[in-house]
Design an enzyme around this catalytic site. Structure first.
Site, short mmCIF file in Angstrom:
data_model
loop_
_atom_site.label_atom_id
_atom_site.label_comp_id
_atom_site.label_asym_id
_atom_site.label_seq_id
_atom_site.Cartn_x
_atom_site.Cartn_y
_atom_site.Cartn_z
N ILE A 25 5.60 43.69 -46.65
CA ILE A 25 5.47 45.13 -46.11
C ILE A 25 6.49 45.66 -45.36
CG2 ILE A 25 2.84 44.95 -46.33
CD1 ILE A 25 3.00 44.92 -43.20
N GLY A 26 7.35 44.61 -45.01
CA GLY A 26 8.68 45.08 -44.24
C GLY A 26 9.42 43.89 -44.07
N GLY A 28 13.53 42.39 -41.81
CA GLY A 28 14.61 42.48 -40.98
C GLY A 28 15.77 41.83 -41.29
N ALA A 29 16.63 41.60 -40.66
CA ALA A 29 17.88 40.83 -40.87
C ALA A 29 17.46 39.50 -41.71
CB ALA A 29 18.83 40.85 -39.76
N ALA A 31 14.05 38.18 -41.50
CA ALA A 31 12.72 37.89 -41.55
C ALA A 31 11.62 39.18 -42.37
CB ALA A 31 11.87 38.08 -39.94
N VAL A 33 7.91 40.45 -43.30
CA VAL A 33 6.28 40.52 -42.81
C VAL A 33 5.11 40.63 -43.88
CG1 VAL A 33 4.69 41.97 -41.10
CG2 VAL A 33 7.14 41.65 -40.70
N ASP A 147 16.62 47.23 -27.39
CA ASP A 147 17.07 47.47 -28.51
C ASP A 147 15.74 48.60 -28.91
OD1 ASP A 147 18.14 47.44 -31.01
OD2 ASP A 147 17.03 46.01 -31.90
#
Length: 537
Positions: A25-26, A28-29, A31, A33, A147
């Site tokens: 569902i999402g 990052g660099a 990772a 989810v 951040d």
């Protein structure tokens, strides 16, 4: 849609203390989810962040100690209504995983118009108030986020703000002693100028540190600016940015047209939060007592939550609009993002500093994305009795158009966006009106081959190299570019069946500013306008 070739080749842990119930569902660099639930129960639904060790530790610049710090500080924060709650963590040979609260409302800035901002000053005030509540709590625990940017601001199913991602968080107060930071990190449009000037001690040169909690205040000021006008005031707080140079030269009284759109009552608050000298920058107490902050707000109840989530959701959805007559310029530029990465230990003023968490190659970042759930919008209810295989909108039945009109995410394509009355009457919470999935999607009537060609040609017109990968009447197109602020913008355009006659086209952001992703999506819609089905048109 199935997984693109080569995605997620590392098998997931088998001893997880919960059951996974979704695809990705999402991400990052390093990772991605997924959703999960307890082993022997159906609630609560939580989010699990899987960090690929090989990507993070060997191919990237994430240290194991950095990941341990993220987990420890997130756990240390405990519970606050505007912060994603940490639940547990673990690892195996291939992954580190972190279980946390699910922000089932998705990205806040996915629901905000670029160059416009939120629908009203009250809504900007509502989310800013919740942001400052969370930051005040974090700072009281001695933790600075470092951040703060739209990518890390989510919303709950009730429409309330949730701060996420503590990968760059630091403990600035320990046993009563302040600890200055020297690491250059964050997203350039949002970071404070003193971060850019930070230096580690080398030889005879003393360290030049910064107070990360005070730097957070600057970032919150930039977020408020974006809430109000839908854009950041500059690319980065250095002399390389003409807008920032003008801000410095005018003593914070910029003549840039974006500043003219800031409500007068909020200007002094923004100027106080964006003081160049960290020692004179507004403190939390000064922000909390400022007249604009203490103003009455119909969206805010006494507990600091959304007073009327349905009204909030309706205003957010009805403010989103695709202008098919907009003038399109290729602001996204081709670039090799790897060339943007610099050694974080190097602080040569003539070199551009890197954005947060440099990316691994895009080939390693393709995931088995979750398709829209049937309860998001039941495409199966749509009758396909009138064929559309000739690619003509005229052959779409009124039944199909009426049913599409029930999908709130497609209202943005209509001349006068509105939430269907049937939906508002049945809705009980914010999430019943605002979909949890990204609003960067459209439905197309074109034949599959023509649709993929149209999308690839539109990307080329924006200066983005692209090629569709097709399999079994499904396709994906990778997007790898820079946004208007020279920051990475990565994702995938997914093409899948909506029903027997229509196609669902989703723009899935992998990394980058969600507001900039929406800006990119809107440009693509203008270039692909003949492919888009407009409900009730």
């Amino acid at each position: 849609m199935g997984a693109p070739p080569g995605s997620q080749v590392a098998p997931l842990p088998t001893n997880l203390p919960f059951r996974l119930i979704s695809r990705t569902i999402g991400c990052g660099a390093y990772a991605f989810v997924r959703k999960a639930i307890p082993i022997n129960a159906s609630k609560p639904i939580i989010a699990i962040k899987f960090i690929n060790k090989d990507h993070a530790f060997n191919n990237g610049r994430v240290r194991q100690s950095q990941l341990r710090t993220e987990i420890q500080l997130h756990q240390h924060l405990g519970r606050h209504k505007n912060i994603i709650q940490f639940l547990s963590a673990g690892d195996d040979a291939l992954y580190v995983w972190i279980a946390m609260e699910l922000a089932d409302g998705g990205d806040l800035f996915d629901k905000i118009e670029p160059d416009v901002g939120v629908p009203s000053e009250d809504i900007a005030h509502f989310y800013f108030t919740q942001l400052m509540s969370a930051i005040g709590y974090m700072h009281s625990k001695g933790v600075a986020h470092r951040d703060l940017k739209p990518e890390n601001l989510l919303v709950s199913g009730d429409g309330n703000l949730k701060i996420a991602d503590f990968g760059l968080a630091t403990l600035f107060l320990h046993r009563g002693a302040l600890r200055p930071a020297v690491t250059i990190c964050g997203s350039p449009p949002y970071i404070a100028p003193e971060i850019v000037q930070a230096k580690r001690a080398k030889g005879d040169h003393a360290a030049v540190g910064y107070a990360p909690n005070i730097a957070d205040i600057w970032s919150c000021g930039i977020v408020l600016f974006v809430l109000l006008v839908g854009n950041t005031p500059w690319d980065e707080p250095t002399s390389r940015s003409d807008e920032y140079k003008e801000f410095v030269q005018t003593g914070g009284r910029s003549k840039d047209e974006l500043w003219d759109r800031i409500p007068q009552s909020a200007l002094s608050l923004l100027r106080g939060m964006l003081k160049l000298d960290p020692h004179s920058r507004f403190t939390l107490d000064e922000i909390r007592t400022h007249p604009w902050f203490t103003r009455k707000n119909p969206h805010l109840n006494s507990a600091g939550n959304a007073a009327n989530p349905l009204e909030l959701a309706t205003q957010m959805m009805e403010s989103l609009k695709i202008d098919f007559n907009a003038n399109i310029t290729p602001s996204q530029r081709k670039a090799n993002p790897d060339a943007m990465d610099i050694d974080m230990e190097s602080h040569d003023d003539d070199r551009r500093f890197a954005a947060t968490q440099p990316e691994t190659p895009m080939e390693e970042m393709l995931f088995d994305w979750e398709r829209l759930a049937k309860n998001e919008f039941n495409a199966a209810r749509i009758s396909a009795s009138q064929p559309t295989t000739n690619g003509s909108k005229a052959h779409l039945s009124h039944n199909i158009l009426d049913r599409l009109g029930e999908d709130p995410s497609l209202s943005q394509f209509t001349p006068h966006p509105s939430v269907p009355l049937s939906l508002t009457q049945a809705a009980k919470k914010f999430g019943d009106i605002v979909p949890s999935h990204s609003l960067a999607r459209f439905v197309s009537h074109l034949p599959f081959n023509l649709l993929t060609t149209t999308i690839v040609e539109a990307l080329h017109k924006l200066g983005i190299p692209a090629q569709a990968v097709e399999a079994d009447e499904q396709a994906y197109v990778r997007v790898r570019t820079l946004d208007g602020r020279s920051q990475r913008l990565h994702g995938t355009v997914m093409i899948d069946k909506f029903n027997d006659e229509l196609w669902d086209v989703r723009f899935v952001k992998a990394s980058g500013d969600p507001l900039e992703w929406r800006r990119f999506f809107k440009k693509m819609c203008v270039l692909c306008k003949d492919a888009i089905v407009i409900p009730n048109s």
